[in-house]
Scaffold this motif. Structure first.
Motif, PDB file in Angstrom:
ATOM      1  N   CYS A  73       0.805  -1.220   0.000  1.00 41.26           N
ATOM      2  CA  CYS A  73       0.000   0.000   0.000  1.00 41.26           C
ATOM      3  C   CYS A  73       0.837   1.269   0.000  1.00 41.26           C
ATOM      4  O   CYS A  73       0.309   2.366  -0.181  1.00 41.26           O
ATOM      5  N   ASN A  74       2.159   1.147   0.195  1.00 38.92           N
ATOM      6  CA  ASN A  74       3.045   2.307   0.192  1.00 38.92           C
ATOM      7  C   ASN A  74       4.010   2.229  -1.000  1.00 38.92           C
ATOM      8  O   ASN A  74       3.665   2.621  -2.103  1.00 38.92           O
ATOM      9  N   GLN A  77       3.080   0.765  -4.504  1.00 43.37           N
ATOM     10  CA  GLN A  77       2.293   1.478  -5.514  1.00 43.37           C
ATOM     11  C   GLN A  77       3.142   1.879  -6.728  1.00 43.37           C
ATOM     12  O   GLN A  77       2.592   2.192  -7.784  1.00 43.37           O
ATOM     13  N   ARG A  79       5.815   1.258  -9.800  1.00 43.37           N
ATOM     14  CA  ARG A  79       6.047   0.135 -10.704  1.00 43.37           C
ATOM     15  C   ARG A  79       7.492  -0.358 -10.679  1.00 43.37           C
ATOM     16  O   ARG A  79       7.744  -1.555 -10.693  1.00 43.37           O
ATOM     17  N   ARG A  84      10.543   2.399  -5.937  1.00 44.67           N
ATOM     18  CA  ARG A  84      10.192   1.894  -4.606  1.00 44.67           C
ATOM     19  C   ARG A  84      11.329   2.136  -3.622  1.00 44.67           C
ATOM     20  O   ARG A  84      11.110   2.548  -2.486  1.00 44.67           O
TER      21      ARG A  84
END
Length: 208
Positions: A73-74, A77, A79, A84
């Protein structure tokens, strides 16, 4: 001041912070009539328990903030793995910067901001004594059987000085945080009571 004197002063400050845990959770109670007093007791128990759980769980950042950031959820999200990783580094840096503002042992106001979030490093939080007026992590409390207990003022006597400095930051901040919550009980109760009575009045209004 010599190095030995500085270290002795830090150890004494740590002992003082631990002593101050005693009766640190003595709330300021509002004046109440009979009916609100009954409702207040239930509200206070729930509010105090929720606050203790919040403190135990590490506050706003939780016990494992990196794991939270890496969740689907963090960071999940984004791709790409690079995006990330950047997100996690950025948020971790923001957390470190906020906590860095609390690093001065002389900045008591700033200590309240975040160092108390580490209180879980010193054991699980429990209430002690009559009425639970002492809130402290288990590692800093010496129980003596039954309801008798004492604070472990000598906890830092043989520990590395860096650990003592950390304890001072954490425990002073924790005590200030708890004191602030206890002082704010009348205001928190007034807010709850106003909302409660407004809801009751709304339910009693005649419907067309």
């Amino acid at each position: 001041m010599t190095k030995a004197q500085r270290h002795a002063a830090i150890r004494e400050r740590a002992a003082s912070a631990i002593r101050d845990l005693y009766h640190n959770a003595t709330p300021r109670y509002p004046s109440l009539d009979d009916e609100p007093a009954r409702i207040f007791e239930d509200w206070f128990q729930d509010a105090a328990q929720a606050e203790i759980e919040y403190l135990q769980d590490g506050g706003a950042y939780g016990k494992d903030y990196r794991k939270t950031l890496e969740a689907p959820c963090n960071a999940g999200q984004f791709r790409s793995s690079a995006a990330r990783a950047y997100y996690v580094r950025w948020k971790m840096q923001s957390m470190r910067e906020e906590r860095a503002r609390c690093n001065s042992l002389d900045s008591r106001r700033d200590l309240v901001n975040s160092q108390w979030e580490r209180i879980g490093e010193l054991g699980k939080l429990h209430t002690y004594g009559r009425g639970g007026r002492t809130l402290a992590p288990a590692d800093l409390v010496r129980t003596r059987g039954g309801s008798s207990f004492g604070m472990r003022e000598d906890y830092c006597d043989e520990r590395p000085i860096a650990d003592c400095v950390d304890l001072v930051r954490i425990v002073e901040s924790f005590n200030a945080c708890v004191a602030g919550w206890c002082k704010g009980v009348p205001e928190m109760w007034a807010e709850y009571w106003n909302e409660y009575t407004a809801d009751v009045d709304a339910e009693l209004e005649p419907t067309e």
